[in-house]
Write a protein that holds these residues in place. Structure first.
Motif, PDB file in Angstrom:
ATOM      1  N   GLU A   1      -5.691  -9.924  18.696  1.00  0.00           N
ATOM      2  CA  GLU A   1      -6.320  -8.635  18.470  1.00  0.00           C
ATOM      3  C   GLU A   1      -5.245  -7.678  17.991  1.00  0.00           C
ATOM      4  N   LYS A   2      -5.667  -6.756  17.117  1.00  0.00           N
ATOM      5  CA  LYS A   2      -4.680  -5.774  16.654  1.00  0.00           C
ATOM      6  C   LYS A   2      -5.292  -4.402  16.710  1.00  0.00           C
ATOM      7  N   TRP A   3      -4.424  -3.423  16.895  1.00  0.00           N
ATOM      8  CA  TRP A   3      -4.912  -2.058  16.841  1.00  0.00           C
ATOM      9  C   TRP A   3      -5.374  -1.747  15.430  1.00  0.00           C
ATOM     10  N   GLU A   4      -6.407  -0.954  15.334  1.00  0.00           N
ATOM     11  CA  GLU A   4      -6.831  -0.504  14.019  1.00  0.00           C
ATOM     12  C   GLU A   4      -5.903   0.642  13.615  1.00  0.00           C
ATOM     13  N   LEU A   5      -5.247   0.467  12.474  1.00  0.00           N
ATOM     14  CA  LEU A   5      -4.269   1.486  12.080  1.00  0.00           C
ATOM     15  C   LEU A   5      -4.993   2.687  11.495  1.00  0.00           C
ATOM     16  N   SER A   6      -4.388   3.840  11.688  1.00  0.00           N
ATOM     17  CA  SER A   6      -4.894   5.035  11.046  1.00  0.00           C
ATOM     18  C   SER A   6      -4.691   4.900   9.543  1.00  0.00           C
ATOM     19  N   LYS A   7      -5.548   5.546   8.778  1.00  0.00           N
ATOM     20  CA  LYS A   7      -5.401   5.457   7.315  1.00  0.00           C
ATOM     21  C   LYS A   7      -4.084   6.057   6.862  1.00  0.00           C
ATOM     22  N   ARG A   8      -3.548   6.947   7.677  1.00  0.00           N
ATOM     23  CA  ARG A   8      -2.306   7.635   7.292  1.00  0.00           C
ATOM     24  C   ARG A   8      -1.088   6.971   7.886  1.00  0.00           C
ATOM     25  N   TRP A   9      -1.263   5.823   8.477  1.00  0.00           N
ATOM     26  CA  TRP A   9      -0.131   5.116   9.115  1.00  0.00           C
ATOM     27  C   TRP A   9       0.812   4.612   8.035  1.00  0.00           C
ATOM     28  N   ARG A  10       2.126   4.839   8.191  1.00  0.00           N
ATOM     29  CA  ARG A  10       3.071   4.521   7.126  1.00  0.00           C
ATOM     30  C   ARG A  10       3.985   3.375   7.541  1.00  0.00           C
ATOM     31  N   GLY A  11       3.968   2.308   6.753  1.00  0.00           N
ATOM     32  CA  GLY A  11       4.825   1.162   7.041  1.00  0.00           C
ATOM     33  C   GLY A  11       5.642   0.775   5.822  1.00  0.00           C
ATOM     34  N   THR A  12       5.981  -0.506   5.725  1.00  0.00           N
ATOM     35  CA  THR A  12       6.870  -0.937   4.630  1.00  0.00           C
ATOM     36  C   THR A  12       6.199  -0.769   3.271  1.00  0.00           C
ATOM     37  N   HIS A  13       7.046  -0.704   2.244  1.00  0.00           N
ATOM     38  CA  HIS A  13       6.585  -0.242   0.934  1.00  0.00           C
ATOM     39  C   HIS A  13       5.869  -1.316   0.144  1.00  0.00           C
ATOM     40  N   ARG A  14       5.252  -0.842  -0.896  1.00  0.00           N
ATOM     41  CA  ARG A  14       4.590  -1.742  -1.830  1.00  0.00           C
ATOM     42  C   ARG A  14       4.618  -1.067  -3.192  1.00  0.00           C
ATOM     43  N   MET A  15       4.930  -1.866  -4.233  1.00  0.00           N
ATOM     44  CA  MET A  15       4.960  -1.339  -5.604  1.00  0.00           C
ATOM     45  C   MET A  15       3.688  -1.778  -6.313  1.00  0.00           C
ATOM     46  N   GLU A  16       2.971  -0.799  -6.881  1.00  0.00           N
ATOM     47  CA  GLU A  16       1.751  -1.154  -7.611  1.00  0.00           C
ATOM     48  C   GLU A  16       2.133  -1.789  -8.950  1.00  0.00           C
ATOM     49  N   VAL A  17       1.302  -2.692  -9.436  1.00  0.00           N
ATOM     50  CA  VAL A  17       1.601  -3.382 -10.696  1.00  0.00           C
ATOM     51  C   VAL A  17       0.465  -3.150 -11.683  1.00  0.00           C
ATOM     52  N   HIS A  18       0.821  -3.215 -12.989  1.00  0.00           N
ATOM     53  CA  HIS A  18      -0.202  -3.188 -14.031  1.00  0.00           C
ATOM     54  C   HIS A  18      -0.916  -4.517 -14.065  1.00  0.00           C
ATOM     55  N   ALA A  19      -1.995  -4.580 -14.847  1.00  0.00           N
ATOM     56  CA  ALA A  19      -2.769  -5.821 -14.936  1.00  0.00           C
ATOM     57  C   ALA A  19      -1.915  -6.956 -15.496  1.00  0.00           C
ATOM     58  N   ASP A  20      -0.961  -6.612 -16.383  1.00  0.00           N
ATOM     59  CA  ASP A  20      -0.147  -7.672 -16.976  1.00  0.00           C
ATOM     60  C   ASP A  20       1.077  -8.012 -16.139  1.00  0.00           C
ATOM     61  N   GLY A  21       1.168  -7.465 -14.934  1.00  0.00           N
ATOM     62  CA  GLY A  21       2.232  -7.881 -14.031  1.00  0.00           C
ATOM     63  C   GLY A  21       3.478  -7.025 -14.094  1.00  0.00           C
ATOM     64  N   ARG A  22       3.499  -5.982 -14.974  1.00  0.00           N
ATOM     65  CA  ARG A  22       4.665  -5.108 -14.979  1.00  0.00           C
ATOM     66  C   ARG A  22       4.527  -4.102 -13.855  1.00  0.00           C
TER      67      ARG A  22
END
Lengths: 165, 171, 435
Positions: free
Chosen positions: A45-66
């Motif tokens: 079981e895990k706690w439901e995180l708040s929508k504003r909870w901040r954790g490790t990063h993620r880089m968004e990508v374009h459709a072609d993978g850039r």
């Protein structure tokens, strides 16, 4: 939920040790047989995180993978803990892109300013905390690693409630 | 088997006694003495005197020695009593005690005063069968020897009152 | 009278060996399970779940703990006396495991080779053996505290010696009424007296004894609210502060097997042992090798009585744990006060009351039986009511709160600053006004 503090009345006069102990035992017995327990059985079981909870990063990508990042340099500038290393590059069409983009997650304080300042919504703090590693070096996330992250990203504010009221 | 056990526990008892006298730290000496008491209790059991053995452990090993231990640990005795054991008086007392013990041992081990089998085992067995382990002790004690028993009780009471009085005066 | 047949010497040896091994195994496994039960019960009382990861319902947790303890590093503190440091856990665990051997745990079992008594050793001194050996267990604790070369451990050891002496007296005295009513000290006879002799479990006719025995047993096994020797919040963990790995585990096993034996003893002495209530079919006692008085022994009866014994023992074990996770620890002076000024005189007075009652009943010629027990019950209920009424008020045990706050005596330094009786405010010495 407001935290209720139960104020216990201090005993006055000559209280009874035996009856108090028996009352205490009745109380503990009620809790003993009460099926409602508060333990969160973590991996299952895990706690439901708040929508504003901040954790490790993620880089968004374009459709072609850039990566969406345009290497504008705002995030390393605003980062209060100076954990982002960016080496910008430019291709022959004049598009800027990051040659090196590294975030040291050990130094990061997860303030979310990089996400706030990003003009193209490329870098995000994410909803992830299960990121144990065996070496310290593994906590410096390079561009490929950031792009490979697939956990949901943080909403820094609720669009329905922008002032968080 | 019983003889072998007897030798083992006798050796342990003597070893404990020697350890108690020779020990450098008071606590270690005391623990050696507990070993002696325990071995004595085991010897009593070999002699079919279960009740005496239990009382030996409960009273001596379990209560008195624990009290001693408590006092020794509380007072934190040092090694400054050594000189007392070297004086002439102690040598005299020691030799006299050794002589008395030697004489009694020689009486016990020679034939004329030897502790011969006087049917003790059968008597004990009969007593245990008719009464139980406690009754076998209690009946003579409260019927035949009730006066010495009560006198001992009074003596102990007087000693206890005296001890309380002495302790109270200090406060 | 039922003649089942005595065991041949060989069969006796074989059956004894089987009983020794079986009882030892069962005790060790139960002790392991008790550690799990303790953790589960503490968790449930605190609205948690407790260890439930290793195996179904966490049942393999004790094995995991044991494995961990075996694999951990052994430590020997600097300047500890090595011999006693290593000896202490052994001294502590041996009496704890041996004492169970005189407790009868089921009705006698008829076998093709003869009648097997369901007690490892029915020795003539019975319960005195248990008292003697538990009193030796304290040496393990004291030795551990003394040899560790650690002040907390030392304090724990000292507290253990003082506490065990204090409560052993009331433990022994609270048993004397039982001996007087039974007329013997062996536990099978105690069980028989509760089945047929009196026909009542001794918790009724000797209620105050039961109460005092339970309290003393709590103190003797160093369980809360009497866990002065280990007192985590004051002495780290008391006498076993310096112990690690399996040596620590041995103290742990000793504590839990002491608790198991004490529970079994309470069940045997005061709740009828392996007796099944309201059923005459299990009332039997071995009067001579192979001869049973009372009902006829049967294998099923043995199993049922074993179950009955297990249920009663489990009840006391759960009570132990329930109390532990409810009641806070006594202060050291409260422990001594309760032991010497409450338990001891009350136990003595109760011995006197029961002795007088027995004397009166014998002299008016009341037959030894249920009526006898009922009169004793009436006397005990009256005495217990008076005792509880007196102890219930805070004259005897009082918490810290209801005491009137003491007016702090001014220190000489402070007094020097007082001019003509006018108290001056001295920093750090807030003066508590007199009521």
């Amino acid at each position: 939920m407001a935290i209720g503090v139960k104020v216990m009345k201090r005993p006055e006069g000559s209280p009874s040790y035996l009856r108090a102990s028996l009352r205490g035992m009745a109380l503990t017995f009620r809790h003993l047989i009460d099926p409602r327990k508060v333990t969160m059985q973590y991996p299952d079981e895990k706690w439901e995180l708040s929508k504003r909870w901040r954790g490790t990063h993620r880089m968004e990508v374009h459709a072609d993978g850039r990566p969406k990042c345009v290497a504008c340099g705002l995030c390393p500038t605003i980062c209060p803990s100076n954990c982002i290393r960016l080496v910008p590059g430019e291709d022959d069409q004049g598009n800027r892109y990051p040659i090196v983009y590294e975030i040291d997650e050990f130094r990061c304080i997860f303030c979310g300013m990089c996400q706030e300042v990003c003009p193209v919504e490329a870098i995000h703090v994410g909803q992830d905390y299960e990121n144990a590693e065996f070496t310290r070096e593994r906590f410096v996330y390079d561009l490929d690693r950031l792009m490979a992250q697939d956990h949901p990203v943080t909403q820094l504010w609720d669009p329905a409630d922008p002032l968080s009221e | 088997m019983t003889t072998l056990l007897w030798y083992i526990f006798a050796a342990l008892a003597i070893g404990g006694g020697v350890g108690m006298v020779m020990g450098r730290q008071p606590v270690a000496s005391l623990l050696s003495l507990v070993l002696t008491f325990f071995s004595l209790a085991a010897i009593y059991i070999l002699l079919e005197a279960h009740f005496i053995a239990a009382v030996q452990i409960i009273v001596y090993a379990g209560a008195i020695m624990v009290l001693f231990l408590f006092v020794i640990m509380l007072l934190n005795l040092g090694h400054d009593y050594r000189a007392d054991l070297r004086g002439l008086a102690w040598i005299v007392v020691g030799s006299v005690s050794a002589g008395v013990i030697g004489y009694m041992l020689s009486r016990a081990l020679t034939t004329e005063g030897a502790i011969v089998d006087q049917g003790g085992a059968e008597m004990i067995d009969a007593a245990l069968r008719n009464h139980n382990a406690v009754g076998a002790i209690a009946l003579p004690m409260f019927r035949d020897y009730v006066v010495p028993f009560e006198l001992t009780a009074v003596l102990l009471l007087v000693a206890m009152v005296g001890a309380v009085l002495l302790a109270k005066r200090r406060v | 009278m039922h003649e089942v047949g005595a065991l041949s010497p060989t069969a006796f040896l074989v059956s004894s060996a089987i009983k020794v091994i079986a009882v030892f195994t069962v005790v060790m496994v139960t002790v392991a399970m008790l550690t799990l039960l303790e953790r589960r019960i503490s968790a449930w009382i605190q609205d948690r779940l407790g260890p439930n990861r290793v195996g179904p319902f966490g049942l393999l947790q004790p094995i995991a703990d044991g494995l961990k303890n075996i694999l951990k590093e052994e430590t020997l503190p600097a300047q500890a006396s090595r011999f006693y440091f290593i000896l202490a856990p052994m001294i502590s665990i041996i009496p704890a495991l041996i004492t169970f051997s005189v407790v009868p745990f089921a009705a006698p079992l008829p076998t093709p080779w003869g009648l097997v008594e369901m007690v490892v050793a029915d020795i003539p001194i019975g319960i005195l053996f248990i008292i003697a050996l538990t009193s030796l267990g304290v040496y393990g604790i004291v030795m551990a505290g003394w040899s560790s070369n650690n002040k907390y451990a030392f304090l724990g050891g000292m507290r253990a010696s003082a506490q065990l002496i204090s409560y052993e007296v009331s433990l022994g005295l609270s048993l004397i009424p039982v001996f007087m009513v039974v007329g013997n000290v062996t536990l099978p006879q105690v069980v028989w007296a509760q089945q047929e002799g009196i026909g009542l479990w001794f918790a009724l006719p000797l209620g105050l004894s039961f109460f005092l025995f339970v309290i003393s047993a709590f103190a003797e096994t160093n369980r809360l609210p009497f866990d002065m020797p280990e007192a985590e919040s004051e002495l780290v963990t008391g006498y076993h502060t310096e112990y690690s790995s399996m040596k620590f585990s041995m103290f742990f096993i000793a504590e839990y097997s002491n608790m198991l034996t004490a529970s079994a003893l309470m069940a045997t002495l005061f709740l009828g042992g392996w007796d099944i209530p309201f059923w005459k079919g299990d009332n039997m006692v071995v009067v001579a090798p192979g001869v049973v008085q009372g009902a006829e022994p049967h294998v099923l009866k043995t199993l049922l009585t074993l179950l009955s014994f297990a249920v009663k023992t489990a009840f006391f074990i759960v009570l132990y744990m329930w109390v532990r996770w409810t009641v806070p620890r006594f202060r050291y002076d409260q422990v001594m006060h309760l032991g010497w000024k409450v338990m001891l005189p009350v136990a003595l007075a109760y011995v006197l009351v029961i002795a007088v009652t027995i004397l009166v009943l014998d002299s008016i010629g009341l037959p030894y039986g249920l009526g006898y027990g009922l009169v004793l019950t009436a006397v005990s209920v009256a005495v217990t009511a008076v005792f509880l009424f007196i102890i219930d008020r805070d004259r005897v045990i009082s918490g810290a709160a209801p005491r009137p706050e003491r007016v702090r005596v001014r220190r000489p330094a402070e007094r020097a600053l007082v001019v003509e009786g006018e108290p001056r405010a001295v920093p750090g010495y807030a003066r508590v006004p007199a009521e």
